[in-house]
Design an enzyme around this catalytic site. Sequence first.
Site, PDB file in Angstrom:
ATOM      1  N   ARG A  68       0.834  -1.219   0.000  1.00 21.41           N
ATOM      2  CA  ARG A  68       0.000   0.000   0.000  1.00 21.41           C
ATOM      3  C   ARG A  68       0.865   1.265   0.000  1.00 21.41           C
ATOM      4  O   ARG A  68       0.528   2.267   0.638  1.00 21.41           O
ATOM      5  CB  ARG A  68      -0.971   0.038   1.196  1.00 21.41           C
ATOM      6  N   SER A 104     -10.708   0.061   4.179  1.00 22.77           N
ATOM      7  CA  SER A 104      -9.885  -0.237   5.361  1.00 22.77           C
ATOM      8  C   SER A 104      -9.250   1.046   5.874  1.00 22.77           C
ATOM      9  O   SER A 104      -8.530   1.706   5.124  1.00 22.77           O
ATOM     10  CB  SER A 104      -8.775  -1.213   5.007  1.00 22.77           C
ATOM     11  N   GLU A 158      -4.279   3.781   6.772  1.00 26.50           N
ATOM     12  CA  GLU A 158      -4.118   3.638   5.320  1.00 26.50           C
ATOM     13  C   GLU A 158      -4.738   4.844   4.605  1.00 26.50           C
ATOM     14  O   GLU A 158      -4.264   5.291   3.571  1.00 26.50           O
ATOM     15  CB  GLU A 158      -4.815   2.343   4.875  1.00 26.50           C
TER      16      GLU A 158
HETATM   17  P1  FAD Z   1      -8.662   9.538  -3.848  1.00 26.25           P
HETATM   18  O1  FAD Z   1      -9.320   9.169  -2.566  1.00 26.25           O
HETATM   19  O2  FAD Z   1      -9.259  10.608  -4.662  1.00 26.25           O
HETATM   20  O3  FAD Z   1      -7.145   9.900  -3.534  1.00 26.25           O
HETATM   21  C1  FAD Z   1      -6.343   9.063  -2.727  1.00 26.25           C
HETATM   22  C2  FAD Z   1      -4.934   9.656  -2.651  1.00 26.25           C
HETATM   23  O4  FAD Z   1      -4.329   9.618  -3.940  1.00 26.25           O
HETATM   24  C3  FAD Z   1      -4.927  11.124  -2.240  1.00 26.25           C
HETATM   25  O5  FAD Z   1      -3.757  11.361  -1.504  1.00 26.25           O
HETATM   26  C4  FAD Z   1      -4.882  11.875  -3.562  1.00 26.25           C
HETATM   27  O6  FAD Z   1      -4.281  13.152  -3.453  1.00 26.25           O
HETATM   28  C5  FAD Z   1      -4.033  10.941  -4.410  1.00 26.25           C
HETATM   29  N1  FAD Z   1      -4.390  10.961  -5.828  1.00 26.25           N
HETATM   30  C6  FAD Z   1      -5.578  10.585  -6.381  1.00 26.25           C
HETATM   31  N2  FAD Z   1      -5.531  10.688  -7.721  1.00 26.25           N
HETATM   32  C7  FAD Z   1      -4.295  11.161  -8.021  1.00 26.25           C
HETATM   33  C8  FAD Z   1      -3.631  11.514  -9.232  1.00 26.25           C
HETATM   34  N3  FAD Z   1      -4.230  11.392 -10.432  1.00 26.25           N
HETATM   35  N4  FAD Z   1      -2.361  11.980  -9.161  1.00 26.25           N
HETATM   36  C9  FAD Z   1      -1.724  12.124  -7.966  1.00 26.25           C
HETATM   37  N5  FAD Z   1      -2.305  11.828  -6.785  1.00 26.25           N
HETATM   38  C10 FAD Z   1      -3.565  11.340  -6.813  1.00 26.25           C
HETATM   39  N6  FAD Z   1      -8.062   0.007  -1.618  1.00 26.25           N
HETATM   40  C11 FAD Z   1      -7.319  -1.092  -1.910  1.00 26.25           C
HETATM   41  O7  FAD Z   1      -6.103  -0.982  -2.147  1.00 26.25           O
HETATM   42  N7  FAD Z   1      -7.885  -2.330  -1.948  1.00 26.25           N
HETATM   43  C12 FAD Z   1      -9.203  -2.538  -1.724  1.00 26.25           C
HETATM   44  O8  FAD Z   1      -9.662  -3.659  -1.789  1.00 26.25           O
HETATM   45  C13 FAD Z   1     -10.016  -1.413  -1.391  1.00 26.25           C
HETATM   46  N8  FAD Z   1     -11.330  -1.551  -1.106  1.00 26.25           N
HETATM   47  C14 FAD Z   1     -12.067  -0.456  -0.761  1.00 26.25           C
HETATM   48  C15 FAD Z   1     -13.434  -0.640  -0.480  1.00 26.25           C
HETATM   49  C16 FAD Z   1     -14.240   0.450  -0.152  1.00 26.25           C
HETATM   50  C17 FAD Z   1     -15.696   0.240   0.170  1.00 26.25           C
HETATM   51  C18 FAD Z   1     -13.678   1.751  -0.164  1.00 26.25           C
HETATM   52  C19 FAD Z   1     -14.541   2.954   0.123  1.00 26.25           C
HETATM   53  C20 FAD Z   1     -12.324   1.939  -0.441  1.00 26.25           C
HETATM   54  C21 FAD Z   1     -11.508   0.833  -0.742  1.00 26.25           C
HETATM   55  N9  FAD Z   1     -10.137   0.968  -1.025  1.00 26.25           N
HETATM   56  C22 FAD Z   1      -9.387  -0.136  -1.354  1.00 26.25           C
HETATM   57  C23 FAD Z   1      -9.493   2.295  -0.946  1.00 26.25           C
HETATM   58  C24 FAD Z   1      -9.621   3.117  -2.262  1.00 26.25           C
HETATM   59  O9  FAD Z   1     -10.715   2.701  -3.016  1.00 26.25           O
HETATM   60  C25 FAD Z   1      -8.362   3.037  -3.113  1.00 26.25           C
HETATM   61  O10 FAD Z   1      -7.257   3.527  -2.397  1.00 26.25           O
HETATM   62  C26 FAD Z   1      -8.506   3.834  -4.430  1.00 26.25           C
HETATM   63  O11 FAD Z   1      -7.403   3.582  -5.257  1.00 26.25           O
HETATM   64  C27 FAD Z   1      -8.620   5.346  -4.196  1.00 26.25           C
HETATM   65  O12 FAD Z   1      -8.930   5.945  -5.427  1.00 26.25           O
HETATM   66  P2  FAD Z   1      -9.550   7.404  -5.520  1.00 26.25           P
HETATM   67  O13 FAD Z   1      -9.554   7.808  -6.944  1.00 26.25           O
HETATM   68  O14 FAD Z   1     -10.837   7.449  -4.823  1.00 26.25           O
HETATM   69  O15 FAD Z   1      -8.440   8.224  -4.724  1.00 26.25           O
HETATM   70  P1  NAP Z   2     -10.131 -11.333   4.675  1.00 29.31           P
HETATM   71  O1  NAP Z   2     -10.286 -12.246   3.510  1.00 29.31           O
HETATM   72  O2  NAP Z   2     -11.117 -11.389   5.809  1.00 29.31           O
HETATM   73  O3  NAP Z   2      -8.671 -11.494   5.302  1.00 29.31           O
HETATM   74  C1  NAP Z   2      -8.246 -10.678   6.384  1.00 29.31           C
HETATM   75  C2  NAP Z   2      -6.820 -10.212   6.117  1.00 29.31           C
HETATM   76  O4  NAP Z   2      -5.993 -11.346   6.035  1.00 29.31           O
HETATM   77  C3  NAP Z   2      -6.749  -9.478   4.806  1.00 29.31           C
HETATM   78  O5  NAP Z   2      -6.572  -8.138   5.099  1.00 29.31           O
HETATM   79  C4  NAP Z   2      -5.576 -10.103   4.062  1.00 29.31           C
HETATM   80  O6  NAP Z   2      -4.462  -9.222   3.946  1.00 29.31           O
HETATM   81  C5  NAP Z   2      -5.141 -11.267   4.920  1.00 29.31           C
HETATM   82  N1  NAP Z   2      -5.232 -12.526   4.138  1.00 29.31           N
HETATM   83  C6  NAP Z   2      -6.333 -13.301   3.948  1.00 29.31           C
HETATM   84  N2  NAP Z   2      -6.005 -14.387   3.223  1.00 29.31           N
HETATM   85  C7  NAP Z   2      -4.693 -14.279   2.937  1.00 29.31           C
HETATM   86  C8  NAP Z   2      -3.767 -15.089   2.221  1.00 29.31           C
HETATM   87  N3  NAP Z   2      -4.140 -16.245   1.652  1.00 29.31           N
HETATM   88  N4  NAP Z   2      -2.496 -14.660   2.111  1.00 29.31           N
HETATM   89  C9  NAP Z   2      -2.098 -13.512   2.669  1.00 29.31           C
HETATM   90  N5  NAP Z   2      -2.915 -12.693   3.366  1.00 29.31           N
HETATM   91  C10 NAP Z   2      -4.196 -13.085   3.510  1.00 29.31           C
HETATM   92  O7  NAP Z   2     -10.035  -9.822   4.139  1.00 29.31           O
HETATM   93  P2  NAP Z   2     -11.159  -8.789   3.752  1.00 29.31           P
HETATM   94  O8  NAP Z   2     -11.136  -7.709   4.741  1.00 29.31           O
HETATM   95  O9  NAP Z   2     -12.446  -9.479   3.416  1.00 29.31           O
HETATM   96  O10 NAP Z   2     -10.547  -8.195   2.411  1.00 29.31           O
HETATM   97  C11 NAP Z   2     -10.333  -9.023   1.292  1.00 29.31           C
HETATM   98  C12 NAP Z   2      -9.284  -8.380   0.386  1.00 29.31           C
HETATM   99  O11 NAP Z   2      -9.752  -7.101  -0.064  1.00 29.31           O
HETATM  100  C13 NAP Z   2      -7.955  -8.130   1.099  1.00 29.31           C
HETATM  101  O12 NAP Z   2      -6.913  -8.378   0.205  1.00 29.31           O
HETATM  102  C14 NAP Z   2      -8.020  -6.659   1.472  1.00 29.31           C
HETATM  103  O13 NAP Z   2      -6.734  -6.048   1.463  1.00 29.31           O
HETATM  104  C15 NAP Z   2      -8.873  -6.073   0.353  1.00 29.31           C
HETATM  105  N6  NAP Z   2      -9.646  -4.919   0.862  1.00 29.31           N
HETATM  106  C16 NAP Z   2      -8.982  -3.751   1.012  1.00 29.31           C
HETATM  107  C17 NAP Z   2      -9.649  -2.626   1.452  1.00 29.31           C
HETATM  108  C18 NAP Z   2      -8.934  -1.297   1.541  1.00 29.31           C
HETATM  109  O14 NAP Z   2      -9.588  -0.293   1.711  1.00 29.31           O
HETATM  110  N7  NAP Z   2      -7.637  -1.279   1.415  1.00 29.31           N
HETATM  111  C19 NAP Z   2     -11.005  -2.698   1.775  1.00 29.31           C
HETATM  112  C20 NAP Z   2     -11.637  -3.927   1.650  1.00 29.31           C
HETATM  113  C21 NAP Z   2     -10.950  -5.045   1.188  1.00 29.31           C
HETATM  114  P3  NAP Z   2      -4.250  -8.137   2.751  1.00 29.31           P
HETATM  115  O15 NAP Z   2      -5.156  -7.011   3.111  1.00 29.31           O
HETATM  116  O16 NAP Z   2      -2.808  -7.792   2.906  1.00 29.31           O
HETATM  117  O17 NAP Z   2      -4.601  -8.769   1.465  1.00 29.31           O
END
Ligand code: FAD
Ligand code: NAP
Length: 338
Positions: A164, A238, A334
């Site tokens: 991340r 998250s 995050e």
């Molecule tokens: P923004 O919120 O608009 O911006 C995020 C950051 O990036 C800010 O610092 C902004 O300044 C910067 N930024 C945005 N666009 C640019 C650009 N073009 N140039 C330079 N800087 C920029 N994330 C995951 O990694 N995995 C997931 O599974 C995941 N699941 C999610 C589920 C839900 C329900 C929600 C609400 C969020 C989730 N996220 C997840 C987080 C989020 O969706 C991601 O981080 C996504 O990439 C953010 O995109 P955005 O366009 O909304 O960014």
């Molecule tokens: P989950 O399946 O309940 O698992 C909980 C955590 O355990 C996850 O965060 C994942 O880490 C880790 N995990 C599970 N299985 C794994 C494996 N086989 N090997 C290594 N790590 C493992 O997770 P969840 O909350 O439902 O989310 C599912 C996936 O969506 C995850 O990858 C999570 O990162 C992603 N997600 C991200 C966001 C966000 O906002 N960043 C929001 C929702 C979901 P990792 O997170 O490192 O993968």
Amino acid sequence: MKVLENVSLKQYNTFGMDVKSRRFAAFSNSEELGEALAIDEVKKGEKLTLGGGSNVLFVNDFDGTILKNDVRGIEKVGEEEDTVLVRAGAGENWHEFVLHAIENNWAGIENLSLIPGNIGASPMQNIGAYGVEIKDVFHSLEAFHLPTGEVHTFYHNDCEFGYRESVFKRKYKGQYVILTVTYRLLKNPQLSLDYGAIKAELERMQVSSPDISAVSQAVINIRQSKLPDPKLIGNAGSFFKNPVIDKRKFEKLKIKFPEMASYPVSEDKVKVAAGWLIDKAGWKGRRFDEFGVHERQALVLVNYGGAAGTDIYNLSEEIMEDIYEQFGIHLEREVNVY
Ligand code: FAD
Ligand code: NAP
């Protein structure tokens, strides 16, 4: 190029925080961005690029200019025997891009289905889910350098991707506006089904030989069953990263908490599921008036309607302190706080 003043950001962030930005400029190409930056107050003041606003928490009004990235377009720009290069504008919606790739049978991002937000943010924090990260398919990006107005190209090694993380969240924080991202996608899928929930969902769907479309649908089903829809309940996914701790510390904790959810990342490091820690500490589902910790996913902090950014921020502080007290583990946010 029109720069608006005192614009509410409520519809531009998925937490639904009703803060104001002093100035707001939407641009669809680098020339328009350059025009906005030629305006003295924009040039001198603070600037923040915004995509879909799904990874930000506003705790205050923004006393600068929001640069709303609306750069569009998706184009195949290269092809080799096993791969295609596809370039997308930073303002394109991420999930629509995933669906476009699946329609064209381009593989590699199906596990990243239904992540909110836009293309431009995908390399920012090396988005990831279900065992796949952007760094696995990233080829290059073009970014506008705010201090000089030059457009620079970044290749994989230049981005310093981590969990991340990327160079744009650290060394170059606030310096670049990403304009386009090019991904290298596969013509012959190599499915990544190691996250247990995907296999279980495919079984439930009665799919015995999955293709990328089935994997995408499985991920969509799992996500819809677990995560709050930001259109209905404000959230930014998250709120915390999963902490990576020393194996020795982990082994001591495991004696006290044998059921602790964890995954080895190297010989001496272990990733602990932050959601498990928060749940175990008793926070999951707790509600305080208009905000709280989601009932099905302890990693997600939610705004039920009238919360302020500071409510969510203070809650995150309390959780971080409590997790440190109970487990001796430092959680890291995050979500980007402004
Ligand atoms: P923004 O919120 O608009 O911006 C995020 C950051 O990036 C800010 O610092 C902004 O300044 C910067 N930024 C945005 N666009 C640019 C650009 N073009 N140039 C330079 N800087 C920029 N994330 C995951 O990694 N995995 C997931 O599974 C995941 N699941 C999610 C589920 C839900 C329900 C929600 C609400 C969020 C989730 N996220 C997840 C987080 C989020 O969706 C991601 O981080 C996504 O990439 C953010 O995109 P955005 O366009 O909304 O960014
Ligand atoms: P989950 O399946 O309940 O698992 C909980 C955590 O355990 C996850 O965060 C994942 O880490 C880790 N995990 C599970 N299985 C794994 C494996 N086989 N090997 C290594 N790590 C493992 O997770 P969840 O909350 O439902 O989310 C599912 C996936 O969506 C995850 O990858 C999570 O990162 C992603 N997600 C991200 C966001 C966000 O906002 N960043 C929001 C929702 C979901 P990792 O997170 O490192 O993968």
